[in-house]
Design an enzyme around this catalytic site. Sequence first.
Site, PDB file in Angstrom:
ATOM      1  N   GLY A 119       4.931  -0.561   2.657  1.00 34.03           N
ATOM      2  CA  GLY A 119       5.481  -1.533   1.678  1.00 34.03           C
ATOM      3  C   GLY A 119       6.323  -2.567   2.457  1.00 34.03           C
ATOM      4  O   GLY A 119       5.859  -3.682   2.626  1.00 34.03           O
ATOM      5  N   GLY A 144      30.933  -0.916 -22.009  1.00 35.20           N
ATOM      6  CA  GLY A 144      31.141   0.388 -22.434  1.00 35.20           C
ATOM      7  C   GLY A 144      29.679   0.862 -22.926  1.00 35.20           C
ATOM      8  O   GLY A 144      28.548   0.477 -22.609  1.00 35.20           O
ATOM      9  N   GLU A 157       0.864  -1.142   0.072  1.00 39.98           N
ATOM     10  CA  GLU A 157      -0.229  -0.007   0.017  1.00 39.98           C
ATOM     11  C   GLU A 157       0.982   1.216   0.106  1.00 39.98           C
ATOM     12  O   GLU A 157       2.029   1.150   0.223  1.00 39.98           O
ATOM     13  CB  GLU A 157      -1.047  -0.069   1.294  1.00 39.98           C
ATOM     14  CG  GLU A 157      -1.832  -1.044   1.399  1.00 39.98           C
ATOM     15  CD  GLU A 157      -2.772  -1.162   2.564  1.00 39.98           C
ATOM     16  OE1 GLU A 157      -3.349  -2.145   2.710  1.00 39.98           O
ATOM     17  OE2 GLU A 157      -2.421  -0.212   3.536  1.00 39.98           O
ATOM     18  N   SER A 168      15.939  -5.325   0.737  1.00 40.66           N
ATOM     19  CA  SER A 168      17.243  -5.749   1.076  1.00 40.66           C
ATOM     20  C   SER A 168      17.285  -5.722   2.579  1.00 40.66           C
ATOM     21  O   SER A 168      17.788  -6.449   3.376  1.00 40.66           O
ATOM     22  CB  SER A 168      18.338  -5.405   0.323  1.00 40.66           C
ATOM     23  OG  SER A 168      18.383  -5.873  -0.977  1.00 40.66           O
ATOM     24  N   GLU A 196       8.744  -8.075  -2.810  1.00 43.64           N
ATOM     25  CA  GLU A 196       8.802  -9.198  -1.865  1.00 43.64           C
ATOM     26  C   GLU A 196       9.631  -9.115  -0.568  1.00 43.64           C
ATOM     27  O   GLU A 196      10.320 -10.100  -0.399  1.00 43.64           O
ATOM     28  CB  GLU A 196       8.903 -10.476  -2.588  1.00 43.64           C
ATOM     29  CG  GLU A 196       7.988 -10.548  -3.709  1.00 43.64           C
ATOM     30  CD  GLU A 196       8.089 -12.187  -4.407  1.00 43.64           C
ATOM     31  OE1 GLU A 196       8.412 -13.005  -3.598  1.00 43.64           O
ATOM     32  OE2 GLU A 196       7.722 -12.170  -5.537  1.00 43.64           O
ATOM     33  N   TRP A 243       1.459  -0.298  -6.203  1.00 36.03           N
ATOM     34  CA  TRP A 243       2.861  -1.030  -6.809  1.00 36.03           C
ATOM     35  C   TRP A 243       2.280  -2.470  -6.860  1.00 36.03           C
ATOM     36  O   TRP A 243       3.136  -3.552  -6.448  1.00 36.03           O
ATOM     37  CB  TRP A 243       3.941  -0.709  -5.656  1.00 36.03           C
ATOM     38  CG  TRP A 243       4.447   0.445  -5.661  1.00 36.03           C
ATOM     39  CD1 TRP A 243       4.678   1.302  -6.674  1.00 36.03           C
ATOM     40  CD2 TRP A 243       4.313   1.344  -4.533  1.00 36.03           C
ATOM     41  NE1 TRP A 243       4.867   2.737  -6.066  1.00 36.03           N
ATOM     42  CE2 TRP A 243       4.528   2.784  -4.997  1.00 36.03           C
ATOM     43  CE3 TRP A 243       4.071   1.029  -3.275  1.00 36.03           C
ATOM     44  CZ2 TRP A 243       4.633   3.602  -3.753  1.00 36.03           C
ATOM     45  CZ3 TRP A 243       3.808   2.024  -2.326  1.00 36.03           C
ATOM     46  CH2 TRP A 243       4.362   3.587  -2.739  1.00 36.03           C
ATOM     47  N   ARG A 299      36.685  -8.421 -27.877  1.00 32.31           N
ATOM     48  CA  ARG A 299      36.955  -6.904 -27.988  1.00 32.31           C
ATOM     49  C   ARG A 299      38.213  -6.667 -27.859  1.00 32.31           C
ATOM     50  O   ARG A 299      38.723  -6.832 -27.120  1.00 32.31           O
ATOM     51  CB  ARG A 299      36.011  -6.052 -27.020  1.00 32.31           C
ATOM     52  CG  ARG A 299      36.459  -4.606 -27.101  1.00 32.31           C
ATOM     53  CD  ARG A 299      35.595  -4.165 -28.323  1.00 32.31           C
ATOM     54  NE  ARG A 299      35.144  -2.656 -27.874  1.00 32.31           N
ATOM     55  CZ  ARG A 299      36.078  -1.644 -28.238  1.00 32.31           C
ATOM     56  NH1 ARG A 299      37.194  -1.865 -28.937  1.00 32.31           N
ATOM     57  NH2 ARG A 299      35.730  -0.368 -28.171  1.00 32.31           N
TER      58      ARG A 299
END
Length: 386
Positions: free
Chosen positions: A123, A346, A119, A373, A370, A165, A274
């Site tokens: 969160g 790059g 909400e 961290s 979910e 969300w 490269r």
Amino acid sequence: MTGFALGAEQEEWCGQLRALAADRLRPLADKGEPGRVNRPLLAELGELGLLERVFTSGALELCLLRESLAYGCTEAETALALQGLGAHPVLASGTPEQRTRWLPQVRAGRAVSAFALSEPGAGSDAAALALEAVRDGGAGRSGASAASSASADGGGWRLSGEKCWISNAPEADFYTVFARTGEGPAAKGVTAFLVPADRPGLSGEPLDMLSPHPIGRLTFDGVPVGPQDLLGEPGRGFRVAMDTLNRFRPSVGAFAVGMARAALDATLAHTAARRAFGGVLGDLQAVGHRVAEMATRTEAARLLVYAAAGAYDAGSPDVPRRSAMAKLLATETAQYVVDHAVQLHGAVALQRGHLLEHLYREVRAPRIYEGASEVQRTIIAKELYR
């Protein structure tokens, strides 16, 4: 699987899934509109039997499925995962009528599900939900008295408030909704409901987000729900939510590992070919050491994800800690790997349509949804001190 490696059959299945994602799912994903539900892609996931596996697989197999799809087509992985997240509470806590009505359609990719927990003001702190379930016909009666009255005479509630969300909103066909019925304080007063999208008073709008998958806001203006819409018992909704998240958190880590592995492989190919400074980029010690670090972190995250999934499948009591560790390390690692992959490529990696440009946008959100961290670290610390 041993503690260190997948079996030959598992490796073969993962390879088949990566090829399937690239050959059959990627073209459908490319035809979809960013920020919208891709129903043809969902239908193909259903036709291939992959949505069925979300509901019948153990946690480890679910991780392998999500990791492999993420490697070749993040849109397909996300579409599959959101079906599982939204419908798992129906499988685990729904009535026979709810399961019969919705689960075959979800498995076939014909009905779109959504998990409506977050909400505007709730969160990371999911227990702080404000969406209110008021006893139907009981104006002025909310909280414990309304909930007990509803339980006593079999009546219903009216949902009022917002969710924000919410993945697949506002295009989902039904929502697993968590609302405050007030049987107790904080998490003890939350109830889970199955709310079809066509209920009167339910509306929504899409949100324009960094990640390309559909996310929106839902508004509940006296939306009616009754006992037949309950997922589990009144006041036990927070447990429904946490059981769902504990199952899917290791596989969020698997999604992140799939993105990290895709970025790592792209970086190996690029730095091996490269040419720069009289050789190839991979010959430079600074580049080789960075790639080695990317590979080591990815492998560590992969093993922790598999260990958490194995603990879930074994019914281990330390699943919350292991799941939190797996999601934390894997999502933070994926951010690190993708960021360094962009740096080693790059400017080409910043072009719209480049794999790494796509992964750079995709990889940020899993560190938040979910359980951010920081929330995972809190869970881990609480479990360690328990």
